[in-house]
Structures are given as structure tokens and as C-alpha cells.
Scaffold this motif. Structure first.
Motif, PDB file in Angstrom:
ATOM      1  N   SER A   1       0.857  -1.183   0.000  1.00 34.93           N
ATOM      2  CA  SER A   1       0.000   0.000   0.000  1.00 34.93           C
ATOM      3  C   SER A   1       0.894   1.234   0.000  1.00 34.93           C
ATOM      4  CB  SER A   1      -0.890  -0.003   1.245  1.00 34.93           C
ATOM      5  OG  SER A   1      -0.103   0.140   2.418  1.00 34.93           O
TER       6      SER A   1
ATOM      7  N   SER B   1       1.296   3.623   2.040  1.00 35.95           N
ATOM      8  CA  SER B   1       1.953   3.876   3.319  1.00 35.95           C
ATOM      9  C   SER B   1       3.057   2.866   3.613  1.00 35.95           C
ATOM     10  CB  SER B   1       0.927   3.822   4.454  1.00 35.95           C
ATOM     11  OG  SER B   1       0.453   2.490   4.637  1.00 35.95           O
TER      12      SER B   1
ATOM     13  N   GLU C   1      -4.466   6.127  -2.986  1.00 40.76           N
ATOM     14  CA  GLU C   1      -4.970   6.555  -1.681  1.00 40.76           C
ATOM     15  C   GLU C   1      -5.208   5.375  -0.741  1.00 40.76           C
ATOM     16  OE1 GLU C   1      -5.790   9.871  -0.928  1.00 40.76           O
ATOM     17  OE2 GLU C   1      -4.840  10.417  -2.799  1.00 40.76           O
ATOM     18  N   SER C   2      -4.931   4.154  -1.209  1.00 39.96           N
ATOM     19  CA  SER C   2      -5.217   2.922  -0.459  1.00 39.96           C
ATOM     20  C   SER C   2      -6.702   2.710  -0.248  1.00 39.96           C
ATOM     21  CB  SER C   2      -4.523   2.923   0.907  1.00 39.96           C
ATOM     22  OG  SER C   2      -3.129   2.871   0.768  1.00 39.96           O
ATOM     23  N   THR C   3      -7.533   3.408  -1.026  1.00 39.96           N
ATOM     24  CA  THR C   3      -8.988   3.230  -0.907  1.00 39.96           C
ATOM     25  C   THR C   3      -9.405   1.884  -1.460  1.00 39.96           C
ATOM     26  OG1 THR C   3      -9.221   5.612  -1.241  1.00 39.96           O
ATOM     27  CG2 THR C   3     -11.223   4.282  -1.426  1.00 39.96           C
TER      28      THR C   3
ATOM     29  N   GLN D   1     -11.301  -0.423   3.253  1.00 42.54           N
ATOM     30  CA  GLN D   1     -11.758  -0.124   4.611  1.00 42.54           C
ATOM     31  C   GLN D   1     -12.617  -1.266   5.149  1.00 42.54           C
ATOM     32  OE1 GLN D   1     -13.612   3.687   5.035  1.00 42.54           O
ATOM     33  NE2 GLN D   1     -13.831   3.524   7.246  1.00 42.54           N
TER      34      GLN D   1
ATOM     35  N   GLU E   1      -8.327  11.366   0.628  1.00 41.70           N
ATOM     36  CA  GLU E   1      -9.440  10.936   1.477  1.00 41.70           C
ATOM     37  C   GLU E   1      -8.987  10.510   2.867  1.00 41.70           C
ATOM     38  OE1 GLU E   1     -11.623   7.938  -0.563  1.00 41.70           O
ATOM     39  OE2 GLU E   1     -12.048   9.181  -2.314  1.00 41.70           O
ATOM     40  N   SER E   2      -7.791   9.972   2.976  1.00 40.98           N
ATOM     41  CA  SER E   2      -7.321   9.438   4.254  1.00 40.98           C
ATOM     42  C   SER E   2      -6.997  10.566   5.243  1.00 40.98           C
ATOM     43  CB  SER E   2      -6.069   8.579   4.043  1.00 40.98           C
ATOM     44  OG  SER E   2      -5.440   8.297   5.278  1.00 40.98           O
TER      45      SER E   2
ATOM     46  N   LEU F   1      -3.351  10.379   6.367  1.00 40.11           N
ATOM     47  CA  LEU F   1      -2.397  10.867   5.372  1.00 40.11           C
ATOM     48  C   LEU F   1      -2.419  12.388   5.317  1.00 40.11           C
ATOM     49  CD1 LEU F   1      -0.314  10.082   3.274  1.00 40.11           C
ATOM     50  CD2 LEU F   1      -2.151   9.808   1.603  1.00 40.11           C
TER      51      LEU F   1
END
Length: 478
Positions: free
Chosen positions: A63, A65, A108-110, A127, A378-379, A382
Motif C-alpha cells: 500500500s 503507506s 490513496e489505499s482506498t 476499509q 481521502e485518508s 495521510l
């Protein structure tokens, strides 16, 4: 110059894929395992290897991050792991049960995309770890995937030779026949290209295939034409099918690996060959650039992963960051901001910042609202991290009002030295920075790139005293 600095030999079967985070390297194999290594010394992390798949592991990815790792397999699953301690977080089963060939996180890791041999493609909500959307390519197996830097679309490649562009709702925006004998890999550069004549900004993509070719494409979104995938050029050099391609994080280089056992590194802007690496003894199946260091990993059916280091003079975002005390941040270019992001472990935001033309002045003016509404981050975590890093940067700017003498700056970190030492090349460095340099298996001078005759470090007490006297001089503070 690219130098082989380490070879990993832990897999017992073909290496299928390798992926970097800012601190780790992950590799996966036909031997059903995923192995994770520290970039400090290329030793395996305590929890490695990760075992859970019952058949070959085809792909793995971190991801943005770096805290989460995904892997996918012939067993029809995509597994999600905590990259900090190796815990398995989820097993995502492809609805059709078909072998999963590729997986990718959105910037965004979404979302997490998984693509399978039956042509099915699934968008998972990260999520809830539940299926969000699904679809199918027209023909063939889905074998390649890449997200745009802003996360608004992704591209898939299939064994029948098609490239398909999807939006984040899994709507097909465009489909193009790209490689007659099948696509094997694709990647999208974080570096956007501007068209001065029409004002368009293009995403640049590379694809490779069984036809021995690497093709560069431009993706452009327009109000009146929709999404266009425009062929740019073909890069030659391989004499057999090309199995892997990847852009460097600053977009200046493109690497490819082939059945001809060679790795070729191209200059993206010109298409010129910079390096040809011929160390592997069987097909090269994967290649990846590190985000924040001048490293390249290549994996092969010879069961090894080679780690290559580039000359510090090579273009690399991690090496271009300026010392905040030497240049007003407000005067930074977009490339300077990109380099700063890499240094702050925020390399995955480089593409998004470049797309929004964030230079030094814009960086200092970013707010919670602009990160949310304009950059669409979005995070919450972040956004908070970015704002904290900017605040830290402003603090550094306000604390120092004059230029630090260049001889007081470590050549590696470009920061004021606290414990200077003299290396065998005659130059002075910050002790910790030079010890890290040596511990990473580097045996060349950071300044001259020549071999170091000795690894001995001698305290430079004279320089340390000079720095101390300079720090005590009151005129330098605002």
C-alpha cells in the motif's frame, strides 16, 4: 552506472514479482511464499517468509503507506498482510475462484484491484475489505494493472493483447489493441507531460508484451473526446518477449526485463538505452525501482533477486532534495517538492502533487481543506501527516535565516553535521549517514563513486569545533 550490490537467493523456485516500499522489499515465487527484506541491510524481517497461499504466488504489492502488503495466487485468493508484523488481515476470494494473476493498491489505499486468469477484475474496498465493484475484460486472462497517480482511473492488460482503461466505478472508458501476442505488464508514470499547444496534460504509460516490444502511450482526458489512449513510440532492444516494465518514481527512467535474460534501462524522454544488465541466467520476470533510494530490484526464473544501485549522479528524486536552509522553500520547483516528499516517506503522493502543479509556494499554502477538496486525499491520517511535515518544514525555515557554510553540510544528507568523520576518500560526512552508507553494502565513495580503500572512519574534531563555534555565533539567528 548501475552496480550489482546484493543477490537474494532464498526462494526455492521461480521469482514472479518484487515490490518496494520506502523501507522494505517484498518478493514472491512459485514456491508459494512471500519474502520481505529490510532495505537497510537486505536481511529478511523476522516474520518472513509469509505462508498462506496453497499454490504459486504471482504478484505482491505494498500500500502507499507501506504498512499493508497484498499478494495473489493461483489458489484464487488475494491475501492482505500487515507489513509491520506479518499478520494476515484478510483473504479475498475471487468470486469466480479463478487464479489471480495481478493485484494493485490505488494511490490513496482506498481500493485494491485483483485480476484473474478468466478475465475477471475486482475492485475491493480496503476499509471494509469487501467487494466494491467487479467486471470482465473482453477476452483473455487479465495479467497486468496500473493505477493513475491521482487514482481516478486504472489500466488493465490482457493476454489477448488489449489495454483497457477503467474509472474508479469500474466503468470501461477505453479499450485498445496494444500487443498482437498479448500484454505482459504495464505501468503509469507519476511524471505528467504537458502539451503547450492545446494545454493538455498527459499521463504517460508503458506496456510490454510477447511481441518483444515495449510501447509508450499517452493517456489524455478531454471534455469533447473523452479518454484517448495515444500511441507514442516503441522501444527496441530485447530479442525475446518482454515480461516486465516499470518507471522510476521520478519518471525519468524505464526498466524492462525479458525472456532474453537481459534487463534494459531506458531514458524515458529520449528512449535511449542507459544500461543493459545481463546478470540473470534465466528469464527476467520482474523489475522495480525503489521510491526513495537509487535502487533497482530484478527477479528471475533463476530463483534470485538482484539488487542494483545507481550512481548518485543518476536522476533520482531521493538525491535531488535541497537543504531547507540553503534554498527558500517558496522558490522550490515541482521537482524539488517531489524530492522532499520522497525524503518524508510520502513518495506515493509525488504523482498527485505533480498533477496539481504543487511547487514550493503552493506547498507552504496547503491546508486541511485544500488537501481534502482540491487534492482529494481521502485518508485523514495521510492528510494529517502531510500537514505535520509542512509545519516541521516551516519551523526549520523560521529557525535559520542565513546559509549554512557548505563545508558544514554532510554530502550524503545535506544537513548540518553533528558528528563529522573523515572517510578513506578524504571527505567528511555525518557519522550516522556514512555508517548507514557502508552498512547497505556500499563500498564506493559517495562523492567520487570510486572504491573505498578502507572502511575506517576518523573523527574530524577540527571540523566539529568549527561547527560548534559557528552555532554559537548570534548573528546567524533571526
Amino acid at each position: 552506472m548501475a552496480t550489482l550490490i546484493h543477490t537474494l537467493v532464498d526462494h526455492s523456485d521461480d521469482v514472479n514479482y518484487c515490490a518496494f516500499s520506502s523501507t522494505c522489499l517484498a518478493t514472491c515465487s512459485l514456491d508459494k511464499t512471500i519474502r520481505v527484506y529490510s532495505l537497510n541491510n537486505f536481511t529478511e524481517l523476522p516474520y518472513s517468509p509469509l505462508k498462506g497461499h496453497t499454490y504459486a504466488v504471482h504478484c505482491c504489492c505494498f500500500s502507499p503507506s507501506g504498512h499493508v502488503l497484498a499478494s495473489c495466487s493461483t489458489d484464487g485468493t488475494t491475501m492482505v498482510w500487515d507489513a509491520r508484523d506479518g499478520r494476515m488481515l484478510a483473504v479475498l476470494e475471487q468470486p469466480s475462484g479463478s487464479p489471480v494473476r495481478v493485484c494493485r493498491f490505488s494511490p490513496e489505499s482506498t481500493y485494491l484491484v485483483s485480476g484473474a486468469a478468466d478475465g475477471s477484475v475486482v475492485l475491493w474496498n480496503m476499509q471494509s475489505l469487501k467487494l466494491y465493484r467487479s467486471g470482465n475484460v473482453k477476452d483473455g486472462s487479465l495479467v497486468a494493472c496500473a493505477f493513475s497517480p491521482n487514482g481516478n482511473f486504472f489500466v488493465t492488460g490482457s493476454s489477448c493483447g488489449d489495454l483497457t482503461i477503467w474509472d474508479d466505478k469500474m466503468r470501461c472508458l477505453n479499450n485498445e489493441k496494444a500487443h498482437d501476442l498479448g500484454v505482459t505488464c504495464c505501468d503509469i508514470s507519476s511524471q505528467l507531460i504537458s502539451d503547450g499547444e492545446h494545454g493538455f496534460r498527459y499521463f504517460q504509460m508503458a506496456s510490454c508484451g510477447q511481441d518483444n516490444q515495449i510501447k509508450l502511450w499517452l493517456i489524455v482526458f478531454t471534455d469533447y473526446l473523452g479518454v484517448e489512449l495515444k500511441y507514442k513510440c516503441t522501444l527496441n532492444g530485447h530479442s525475446a518477449p518482454v515480461l516486465a516494465c516499470a518507471f522510476s518514481y521520478d519518471g525519468q527512467m524505464l526498466v524492462s526485463g525479458s525472456v532474453d535474460k537481459c534487463v534494459i534501462i531506458y531514458e524515458t524522454s529520449t528512449g535511449n538505452t542507459l544500461h543493459t544488465l545481463s546478470q540473470h541466467t534465466r528469464y527476467v520476470t520482474t523489475c522495480a525501482f525503489a521510491p526513495c533510494s537509487p535502487l533497482l530490484a530484478t527477479g528471475s526464473m533463476d530463483k534470485t533477486v538482484n539488487i542494483w544501485q545507481f550512481d548518485l549522479k543518476q536522476p533520482c528524486a531521493a538525491n535531488t532534495v535541497k537543504n531547507e536552509s540553503k534554498a527558500a522553500v517558496g522558490d522550490w520547483s515541482e521537482d524539488d517538492v517531489s524530492a522532499w516528499l520522497c525524503a518524508q516517506d510520502l513518495a506515493d503522493l509525488v504523482g498527485l502533487f505533480k498533477m496539481n502543479n504543487i511547487d514550493g509556494k503552493e506547498l507552504l499554502n496547503l491546508t486541511k481543506e485544500s488537501l481534502t477538496n482540491e487534492l482529494k486525499i481521502e485518508s485523514l491520517g495521510l492528510r494529517s501527516k502531510v500537514l505535520q511535515k509542512i509545519e516541521d518544514l516551516k519551523m526549520k525555515m523560521s529557525s535559520i535565516s542565513v546559509t549554512i557554510p557548505d563545508e558544514f553540510l554532510c554530502p550524503i544528507t545535506r544537513e548540518l553535521m553533528k558528528d563529522p568523520v573523515i572517510a578513506a576518500d578524504g571527505y567528511s560526512y555525518e557519522r550516522e549517514a556514512m555508517e548507514n552508507w557502508i552498512s547497505n553494502k556500499r563500498r564506493s565513495s559517495p562523492m567520487t563513486n570510486l572504491p573505498l580503500p578502507s572502511l575506517m572512519l576518523t573523527p574530524n574534531r577540527t571540523l566539529k569545533m568549527a561547527i560548534g563555534r559557528w552555532l554559537e555565533t548570534p548573528q546567524k539567528y533571526s
